[in-house]
Design a protein around this motif. Structure first.
Motif, short mmCIF file in Angstrom:
data_model
loop_
_atom_site.label_atom_id
_atom_site.label_comp_id
_atom_site.label_asym_id
_atom_site.label_seq_id
_atom_site.Cartn_x
_atom_site.Cartn_y
_atom_site.Cartn_z
N PRO A 89 20.95 7.52 11.36
CA PRO A 89 19.81 6.95 10.65
C PRO A 89 20.25 5.76 9.80
N PRO A 90 19.38 4.76 9.66
CA PRO A 90 19.75 3.59 8.84
C PRO A 90 20.09 3.99 7.42
N LYS A 91 20.98 3.23 6.82
CA LYS A 91 21.31 3.45 5.41
C LYS A 91 20.11 3.11 4.54
N PRO A 92 19.95 3.78 3.42
CA PRO A 92 18.83 3.45 2.53
C PRO A 92 18.98 2.04 1.96
N VAL A 93 17.86 1.37 1.79
CA VAL A 93 17.89 0.03 1.22
C VAL A 93 17.92 0.15 -0.30
N PRO A 94 18.32 -0.93 -1.00
CA PRO A 94 18.42 -0.85 -2.47
C PRO A 94 17.08 -0.59 -3.14
N THR A 95 17.17 -0.04 -4.34
CA THR A 95 15.98 0.18 -5.16
C THR A 95 15.50 -1.14 -5.74
N TRP A 117 0.85 -1.20 0.00
CA TRP A 117 0.00 0.00 0.00
C TRP A 117 0.88 1.25 0.00
N PHE A 118 0.89 1.97 -1.12
CA PHE A 118 1.59 3.25 -1.20
C PHE A 118 0.73 4.34 -0.59
N ARG A 119 1.34 5.17 0.26
CA ARG A 119 0.65 6.34 0.82
C ARG A 119 1.52 7.57 0.60
N LYS A 120 2.48 7.81 1.51
CA LYS A 120 3.40 8.93 1.32
C LYS A 120 4.66 8.53 0.56
N GLY A 121 5.17 7.36 0.83
CA GLY A 121 6.44 6.94 0.22
C GLY A 121 6.27 6.53 -1.22
N LEU A 122 6.03 7.50 -2.10
CA LEU A 122 5.72 7.21 -3.51
C LEU A 122 7.01 7.02 -4.30
N ARG A 123 7.70 5.92 -4.03
CA ARG A 123 9.00 5.68 -4.66
C ARG A 123 9.33 4.18 -4.58
N LEU A 124 10.26 3.79 -5.45
CA LEU A 124 10.80 2.42 -5.40
C LEU A 124 12.14 2.37 -4.71
N SER A 125 12.82 3.52 -4.61
CA SER A 125 14.11 3.56 -3.92
C SER A 125 13.90 3.66 -2.42
N ASP A 126 14.77 3.05 -1.65
CA ASP A 126 14.71 3.07 -0.19
C ASP A 126 13.28 2.90 0.32
N ASN A 127 12.71 1.76 -0.03
CA ASN A 127 11.36 1.43 0.42
C ASN A 127 11.41 0.06 1.10
N PRO A 128 11.81 0.03 2.37
CA PRO A 128 12.03 -1.26 3.05
C PRO A 128 10.76 -2.09 3.16
N ALA A 129 9.62 -1.48 3.36
CA ALA A 129 8.38 -2.26 3.47
C ALA A 129 8.07 -2.96 2.15
N LEU A 130 8.30 -2.27 1.02
CA LEU A 130 8.08 -2.87 -0.29
C LEU A 130 9.00 -4.05 -0.51
N LEU A 131 10.27 -3.91 -0.14
CA LEU A 131 11.22 -5.02 -0.32
C LEU A 131 10.83 -6.22 0.54
N ARG A 132 10.33 -5.97 1.74
CA ARG A 132 9.86 -7.07 2.58
C ARG A 132 8.71 -7.81 1.90
N GLY A 133 7.85 -7.04 1.25
CA GLY A 133 6.69 -7.65 0.63
C GLY A 133 7.02 -8.53 -0.56
N ILE A 134 7.98 -8.11 -1.39
CA ILE A 134 8.26 -8.88 -2.62
C ILE A 134 9.21 -10.05 -2.37
N ARG A 135 9.79 -10.11 -1.21
CA ARG A 135 10.75 -11.19 -0.93
C ARG A 135 10.05 -12.55 -0.94
N ARG A 136 10.47 -13.40 -1.86
CA ARG A 136 9.97 -14.77 -2.01
C ARG A 136 8.44 -14.82 -2.18
N CYS A 137 7.88 -13.81 -2.81
CA CYS A 137 6.44 -13.84 -3.02
C CYS A 137 6.13 -14.44 -4.39
N GLU A 138 4.91 -14.92 -4.57
CA GLU A 138 4.47 -15.43 -5.86
C GLU A 138 3.84 -14.31 -6.69
N THR A 139 3.01 -13.52 -6.06
CA THR A 139 2.39 -12.39 -6.75
C THR A 139 2.53 -11.15 -5.88
#
Length: 733
Positions: A169-175, A14-36
């Motif tokens: 602050p934590p380093k940004p995660v990969p895009t 769910w995108f709300r404020k973080g309208l980006r693919l770079s440094d988006n840790p929640a997005l990376l958690r979601g796509i890890r080993r997912c089917e869809t």
């Protein structure tokens, strides 16, 4: 985050404020080993049609969504724009798509936290795993508050001390890339655009026929390009100096970043570490904390707001000073629609409405003018206008800025006041900024461009702009109302000092603010002197100067009209207690002609404007003889119980008193800076009512050798050099 399961992972992010693919840790958690995986943005059509958000802001948001959709296309995916409200649409989508895993970026603001708690509870009932990560702010705000005895720090120094003891602050995660997706896919249908496409402004019901081309283009792609240009300013980065202010600084910059940080197109952590890495490369050492002052002030306001749902209000806000602002819709409308009659103020408000952005110093000018400087209108009203029009105005920083600028919290140096003429002349000496946004004044000579009402009639005709017809007359007498409002602020803060000293509590007392205060600002000692007549500037000018010694010909009649001030019942009682004679407090009598003439007199502010009023017992009439004696102007304090008058003998303001011009300021989004020469530092003789009886307690508060209450944010900003000759850093421009 809920416990992992062995089920098939069908992810929705769910995108709300973080309208980006770079440094988006929640997005990376979601796509890890997912089917869809599906990326969604929820747009409430009813909200779009009824909310107080301007067209420029909606256009910027839609551009951000279009850019995000284009980036997802490169990953063989798409953005799903869902119409509806989250609590209604999410359960149906989860069932339709067989969702088992749900991710989103944490929202640090109070209403967002409550919404997310409800969504997480719903997911738990549906047996859907949830992951949420903080990445909109540099730090985990809860940890900062925990280190401050579970209270949000209310001074910047205190905030700095806390974060200095924390890890960076934590380093940004990969895009996100195709390689990271692996075998994960996004199920798409041929009617995707029809069902889930990004809508247009027209589809949302906005009128776009007269909409000008955007000055700011939304989206992560543009944000990263601007960040690169920002870092390429090697001359600035090498010395980390602050460029001098120029009129060009007032215009939108190609390195400006603030709207992109607000919408999350640019990661604060990416910006933070990119700047730090460049500093190390050039300076060969670790950067000081002050390097990130812009981002840290933003963080400071987010921290102060995160657990205060009334942060954007005066009532019920435990850190906000309760000030009896006027309810003056007419003055508010003139300010918001650029009809104040002060070109510097009107040009700024025109730029804001047309482009969705104004320079941080311009924000200071218009905010001070609306609130404690001239119009005495509540900061809450200004906040609403900024929220509607300003691209980078988010809830926390926008409210924090207005609290600061109105001296309602964080900053109490209320005896500094921006002059709407002198400040503009300092920032825009040739008037180019005014001519750009107020074309009606473009032909005025530079000598008169900031005060066109002082131009002789021949000059006005030559410029094809008659003041009062083609451009409005000034709506107030700044020299008078600014000092009058200073008296009001002085009384409010004297009462605040009393609360602090006595430990008094109760409704309306900002207890959380007082609990973290050590002292109140030392208030300049008032003295005898008349502040000037409460009438607007006389437009019958000589030698290009204002004349306050008499009313203009269209503001008087053969009956020698008396000047009328509207006062509250409390103010009348206060004046009576202070020995004002009944002749001064007499009930006015007016014929119809007098009422019509009074109605034509230019307004000042709600409390001091000269208007035709119905007969009532709280009208103060001041004849010319009484005014000439210099002892009849009242202290306008508002309808609250305040201590007695605060005056003492001394030199008068009008006759020979020095006016010191200094810099003083507050924070707008991503900067806390000011322009020397733009602020009036009012001298010690400030009271319009000389020789009034004084309350010993309040007089002791005012004349004590040490300050009483004070937040140390002013000194913090001063120490960091933010008040130097205009610090115009790219993140805000």
């Amino acid at each position: 985050m809920t416990r992992k399961t062995s089920r098939r992972k069908m992810t929705v992010h769910w995108f709300r404020k973080g309208l980006r693919l770079s440094d988006n840790p929640a997005l990376l958690r979601g796509i890890r080993r997912c089917e869809t995986f599906r990326c969604i943005f929820i747009l409430d059509p009813w909200f779009a049609g009824s909310s107080n958000v301007g067209t420029n802001k909606w256009r910027f948001l839609l551009q951000c969504l279009e850019d995000l959709d284009a980036s997802l296309r490169k990953l063989n995916s798409r953005l799903f724009v869902i119409r509806g409200q989250p609590a209604d649409v999410l359960p149906n989508l989860f069932k339709q798509w067989g969702t088992t895993y749900f991710t989103f970026e944490e929202d640090p603001e109070p209403f967002g936290r409550v919404r997310d708690q409800n969504i997480v509870a719903m997911c738990k009932e549906m047996n859907i795993a949830v992951t949420h990560e903080h990445s909109h702010t540099l730090y985990n705000l809860d940890k900062i508050i925990e280190r401050n005895n579970n209270k949000a720090p209310l001074t910047y120094k205190q905030f700095q001390r806390i974060i200095e003891g924390m890890e960076p602050p934590p380093k940004p995660v990969p895009t996100l890339t195709l390689q990271m997706l692996g075998s994960a896919v996004t199920p798409l249908t041929d009617d995707h655009d029809e069902k889930y496409g990004v809508p247009t402004l027209e589809e949302l019901g906005f009128e776009c026929e007269n909409l000008k081309p955007p000055v700011w283009t939304g989206g992560e792609t543009e944000a990263l390009s601007r960040l690169e240009r920002h870092l390429e300013r090697k001359a600035w980065v090498a010395s980390f100096g602050r460029p001098k202010m120029t009129p060009q600084s007032l215009l939108a910059s190609q390195t400006g970043l603030s709207p992109y940080l607000r919408f999350g197109c640019l990661s604060t952590r990416l910006f933070y570490h990119a700047l730090s890495d460049l500093y190390r490369k050039i300076k060969k050492c670790d950067p000081p904390l002050s390097l990130h002052g812009q981002l840290l002030w933003r963080e400071f306001f987010y921290c102060a707001a995160t657990k205060n749902p009334n942060f954007d209000k005066m009532s019920g806000n435990p850190i906000c000073v309760q000030i009896p602002w006027d309810n003056n819709n007419e003055a508010l409308a003139k300010w918001a629609n650029a009809h104040t009659g002060f070109p510097w103020i009107d040009a700024i408000m025109t730029q804001l409405r047309e482009e969705g952005w104004i320079h941080h110093l311009a924000r200071h000018a218009v905010a001070c003018f609306l609130t404690r400087g001239d119009l005495w209108v509540s900061w809450e009203e200004g906040l609403k206008v900024f929220d509607e029009l300003l691209l980078d105005a988010d809830w926390s920083v926008n409210a924090g800025t207005w609290l600061w600028l109105s001296c309602s919290s964080f900053f109490q140096q209320f005896f500094h006041c921006y002059c709407p003429v002198r400040f503009g002349r300092k920032a825009d000496a040739n008037g180019d900024f005014i001519r750009k946004y107020l074309p009606a004044l473009k032909n005025f000579p530079t000598r008169y461009i900031h005060e066109p009402w002082t131009a002789p009639e021949a000059v006005q005709k030559s410029a094809k702009c008659i003041i009062g017809q083609d451009y409005p007359k000034p709506m107030c007498n700044h020299a008078y109302v600014s000092k009058l409002n200073m008296e009001r602020m002085k009384q409010v803060y004297s009462q605040l000092a009393h609360y602090r000293r006595t430990g008094q509590t109760g409704p309306g007392i900002p207890q959380d603010l007082l609990s973290q205060m050590k002292k109140v600002p030392k208030i300049p000692c008032p003295s005898e002197g008349l502040m000037g007549p409460p009438n607007p500037p006389n437009l019958d000018s000589r030698k290009g100067r204002l004349h306050y010694d008499k009313l203009a010909s269209d503001q008087s009649d053969s009956d020698n009209l008396q000047q009328v001030q509207y006062l509250s019942n409390y103010q009348i009682q206060n004046l009576k207690q202070q020995g004002m004679t009944t002749s001064v407090l007499q009930q006015p009598t007016r014929n119809i002609q007098q009422q019509e003439n009074l109605a034509n007199i230019q307004a000042l502010s709600q409390s001091t404007r000269i208007v035709a009023l119905p007969q009532r017992d709280n009208i103060l009439v001041m004849d010319s003889q009484a005014m000439s004696q210099g002892n009849t102007l009242p202290v306008i304090s508002g309808d609250i119980l305040l201590p007695g008058p605060m005056t003492s003998a001394g030199a008068g303001i009008i006759s020979g008193a020095n006016t010191i011009v200094e810099g003083c300021s507050t924070i707008s989004n991503l900067s806390i800076m000011s322009q020397p020469g733009s602020v009036e530092h009012i001298p010690s003789s400030m009271s319009p009512v000389p020789n009034m009886g004084t309350n010993s307690g309040s007089q002791e508060n005012l004349n004590s050798s040490g300050p009483l209450i004070n937040l140390d944010n002013y000194e913090s900003a001063l120490a960091e050099g933010f008040f130097n000759d205009n610090n115009h850093q790219g993140a805000q421009n």
